[in-house]
Design a protein around this motif. Structure first.
Motif, PDB file in Angstrom:
ATOM      1  N   ASN A 214      31.361  11.983 -30.796  1.00  0.00           N
ATOM      2  CA  ASN A 214      31.907  13.038 -31.654  1.00  0.00           C
ATOM      3  C   ASN A 214      30.883  14.092 -32.082  1.00  0.00           C
ATOM      4  O   ASN A 214      31.251  15.084 -32.681  1.00  0.00           O
ATOM      5  CB  ASN A 214      32.570  12.417 -32.896  1.00  0.00           C
ATOM      6  CG  ASN A 214      31.594  11.594 -33.714  1.00  0.00           C
ATOM      7  OD1 ASN A 214      30.700  12.119 -34.351  1.00  0.00           O
ATOM      8  ND2 ASN A 214      31.763  10.283 -33.704  1.00  0.00           N
TER       9      ASN A 214
ATOM     10  N   THR B 263      35.402  11.164 -28.307  1.00  0.00           N
ATOM     11  CA  THR B 263      35.944  11.110 -29.663  1.00  0.00           C
ATOM     12  C   THR B 263      35.576  12.391 -30.397  1.00  0.00           C
ATOM     13  O   THR B 263      34.541  13.008 -30.115  1.00  0.00           O
ATOM     14  CB  THR B 263      35.378   9.909 -30.431  1.00  0.00           C
ATOM     15  OG1 THR B 263      33.938   9.966 -30.422  1.00  0.00           O
ATOM     16  CG2 THR B 263      35.827   8.601 -29.800  1.00  0.00           C
TER      17      THR B 263
ATOM     18  N   THR C 148      38.365   9.389 -36.373  1.00  0.00           N
ATOM     19  CA  THR C 148      38.129  10.145 -35.163  1.00  0.00           C
ATOM     20  C   THR C 148      39.366  10.120 -34.275  1.00  0.00           C
ATOM     21  O   THR C 148      40.221   9.258 -34.391  1.00  0.00           O
ATOM     22  CB  THR C 148      36.945   9.565 -34.361  1.00  0.00           C
ATOM     23  OG1 THR C 148      37.210   8.201 -34.041  1.00  0.00           O
ATOM     24  CG2 THR C 148      35.652   9.678 -35.140  1.00  0.00           C
TER      25      THR C 148
ATOM     26  N   THR D  77      40.494  10.528 -30.088  1.00  0.00           N
ATOM     27  CA  THR D  77      40.018  10.576 -28.714  1.00  0.00           C
ATOM     28  C   THR D  77      40.631  11.782 -28.022  1.00  0.00           C
ATOM     29  O   THR D  77      41.853  11.926 -27.958  1.00  0.00           O
ATOM     30  CB  THR D  77      40.402   9.297 -27.959  1.00  0.00           C
ATOM     31  OG1 THR D  77      39.808   8.169 -28.625  1.00  0.00           O
ATOM     32  CG2 THR D  77      39.873   9.347 -26.529  1.00  0.00           C
TER      33      THR D  77
END
Length: 210
Positions: free
Chosen positions: A141, A162, A202, A204
């Motif tokens: 992320n 993510t 988060t 995906t």
């Protein structure tokens, strides 16, 4: 070899000319000037020595170092080395072969901030020689964003990663989404798909492979 002899010899070993180094504050100042030729040589040699497979990844790597230099970063989340030089590394997923690396030294010389963020710029720069080859890139992320996913797809490069729900460009419907543990939701816009899980911060993100 005695200690004094070693220190004298190492004093005169250089990878670059100190006289050509720009002063701190100059727009061309490079904190990695002393070893820049080695870094450039490695990045030039890696792609010549090996042809990458389809699946690639980009992540951070810390080189432990506590000396006084602008390249030193403190990353408390790293267990191996919390102090040192931070590298962004492009590697092949199956073998771990390093294809390219970029040193992070913070903002230097009054450089303007990137419109899409550091993570976006790092990925696009490291992937530049490998675009339009239908590679599949996986990131965490720190790098992933809707803008990055779309830009790579436009250059025939797929991506999975993510992404934080409050990252710039994320739909409001995902930011305010409330899912219970065990629930999931899939949303798609063109070639970009988001897979949301309950009780997570988060999402995906991926570009479809079809």
């Amino acid at each position: 070899m005695t200690r004094d002899r070693f220190q004298i010899l190492s004093k005169f070993l250089h990878c670059n000319n100190n006289l050509t180094q720009m002063p701190r504050g100059d727009e061309n100042y490079d904190p990695s000037h002393k070893f820049r030729p080695i870094l450039d040589l490695l990045n030039d040699t890696f792609p010549k020595a090996y042809d990458l497979a389809r699946d690639l990844t980009i992540d951070e790597s810390m080189v432990g170092f506590k000396g006084r230099n602008d390249i030193v970063q403190y990353v408390p989340a790293k267990k191996s080395h919390q102090w040192g030089a931070k590298l962004f590394v492009l590697a092949e997923s199956d073998t771990g072969f390093n294809a390219a690396m970029q040193l992070y030294a913070g903002r230097q010389g009054g450089a303007a901030r990137s419109v899409h963020g550091v993570g976006y710029e790092v990925v696009m720069q490291l992937m530049e020689p490998y675009l339009y080859r239908y590679h599949h890139l996986v990131c965490d992320n720190y790098f992933t964003s809707p803008a990055l996913c779309s830009s790579l797809f436009d250059k025939d490069t797929y991506m999975t990663g993510t992404v934080r729900v409050y990252r710039k460009g994320m739909p409001k419907s995902l930011k305010n989404l409330k899912l219970q543990r065990g629930e999931s939701l899939v949303k798609q816009s063109g070639p970009i798909m988001a897979l949301c899980y309950g009780d997570r911060k988060t999402v995906t993100f991926m570009s479809t492979l079809s």
